[in-house]
Design an enzyme around this catalytic site. Structure first.
Site, PDB file in Angstrom:
ATOM      1  N   ASP A 194      43.287  43.992  36.827  1.00  0.00           N
ATOM      2  CA  ASP A 194      42.616  42.821  36.260  1.00  0.00           C
ATOM      3  C   ASP A 194      41.146  43.128  35.980  1.00  0.00           C
ATOM      4  O   ASP A 194      40.236  42.616  36.633  1.00  0.00           O
ATOM      5  CB  ASP A 194      42.753  41.642  37.218  1.00  0.00           C
ATOM      6  CG  ASP A 194      42.304  40.326  36.609  1.00  0.00           C
ATOM      7  OD1 ASP A 194      42.096  40.274  35.379  1.00  0.00           O
ATOM      8  OD2 ASP A 194      42.161  39.349  37.374  1.00  0.00           O
ATOM      9  N   SER A 211      35.641  33.676  37.903  1.00  0.00           N
ATOM     10  CA  SER A 211      36.359  34.876  37.465  1.00  0.00           C
ATOM     11  C   SER A 211      35.464  35.792  36.656  1.00  0.00           C
ATOM     12  O   SER A 211      34.676  35.349  35.820  1.00  0.00           O
ATOM     13  CB  SER A 211      37.549  34.496  36.592  1.00  0.00           C
ATOM     14  OG  SER A 211      38.684  34.253  37.354  1.00  0.00           O
ATOM     15  N   HIS A 233      41.992  38.850  32.890  1.00  0.00           N
ATOM     16  CA  HIS A 233      42.577  37.532  32.621  1.00  0.00           C
ATOM     17  C   HIS A 233      41.594  36.602  31.916  1.00  0.00           C
ATOM     18  O   HIS A 233      42.005  35.598  31.332  1.00  0.00           O
ATOM     19  CB  HIS A 233      43.142  36.899  33.903  1.00  0.00           C
ATOM     20  CG  HIS A 233      42.129  36.328  34.840  1.00  0.00           C
ATOM     21  ND1 HIS A 233      41.712  36.980  35.974  1.00  0.00           N
ATOM     22  CD2 HIS A 233      41.471  35.145  34.832  1.00  0.00           C
ATOM     23  CE1 HIS A 233      40.836  36.226  36.625  1.00  0.00           C
ATOM     24  NE2 HIS A 233      40.673  35.099  35.951  1.00  0.00           N
TER      25      HIS A 233
END
Length: 267
Positions: free
Chosen positions: A120, A219, A75
């Site tokens: 992911d 992230s 992402h």
């Protein structure tokens, strides 16, 4: 902030040098609420930068796998072009110092699901080669499944205060403990986002300390442990969590679950 059906994607605007993981995870350290990491704790750490004209900002974390490849979350590069991102390595501060590299190729997992946050995981291939130094070194990946109940360490430049949108200047670190996917699923079923479970074999969960946790900007960052030989190895990639320091597990892409995929893409 980058919200996905209310879930927070943590996306933002043995080579540890002088410090051992065991020393770091015994301290009172947290990313939300933040304490600075000890310099030299994560020579593999990458700041993925977003670009808009001459503007440049920290967007996500990543980890150096070798001279050409960086590991991150899918992402973090979703629907981006190579000219919209770069990386910064070899720095303790997020907005100065270090070495910058342009991106040659973005390699998200072919089955990445941006709706349900499955698969992911992604690689970034660098233009040229990353120059190693006393501040820049790669991290090894754990091929086996991570043990349950194991202390582990996350470093990142994500927000230290979610409500106030406070971003750190210095790298932060936080101790977690791995939990089983079954336990993680049970806990997240009671969260505001039960539709995102069950946790699958490509994911790994950790229990947050109280009033702490990964947050926006973390992230793609590396979750690491010390293996049986006291070598620092990466076990996870920050994916998503319930914002931010809530009493629910944080979810990572599992290095073990994608080990063969990662190796195949670096050939």
């Amino acid at each position: 902030m980058f919200l996905h059906f209310g879930i927070l994607l943590l996306l933002s605007h043995g080579l540890l040098g002088e410090v051992e993981v065991s020393e770091a995870i015994d301290g009172d350290t947290r990313i939300v609420g933040g304490k600075d990491a000890t310099p030299g704790i994560a020579k593999y750490a990458v700041s993925i930068r977003g670009h808009n004209g001459k503007q440049d900002w920290h967007s996500c974390g990543g980890s150096i796998l070798n001279e050409e490849y960086v590991l991150t979350a899918a992402h973090c590069i979703y629907q981006r072009r190579t000219d919209q991102v770069s990386i910064l390595v070899g720095t303790y501060t997020v907005n100065k110092g270090g070495d910058r590299y342009k991106i040659k190729k973005l390699i998200p997992h072919e089955k990445y699901d941006n709706e349900w946050l499955r698969n992911d995981i992604a690689l970034m291939q660098i233009e040229g080669k990353i120059k190693y130094s006393d501040k820049v070194q790669p991290i090894e990946l754990l091929k086996e499944m991570a043990p349950i109940g194991k202390k582990c360490l996350l470093t990142g430049w994500g927000l230290t205060n979610y409500r106030r949108r406070t971003a750190p200047n210095y790298l932060q670190m936080l101790e977690f403990k791995t939990i089983s996917n079954d336990d993680c699923t049970k806990q997240l079923k009671r969260s505001p986002y039960p539709e995102y479970v069950p946790v699958d074999v490509g994911q790994l969960c950790v229990q947050r300390p109280k009033r702490s946790g990964a947050c926006k900007g973390d992230s793609g960052g590396a979750l690491v442990i010390e293996d049986e030989k006291n070598k620092t190895v990466q076990i996870g990639v920050v994916s998503w969590g319930v914002p931010c320091s809530a009493n629910f597990p944080d979810v990572f892409a599992s290095v073990h679950g994608y080990y063969d995929w990662i190796q195949s893409k670096m050939k």
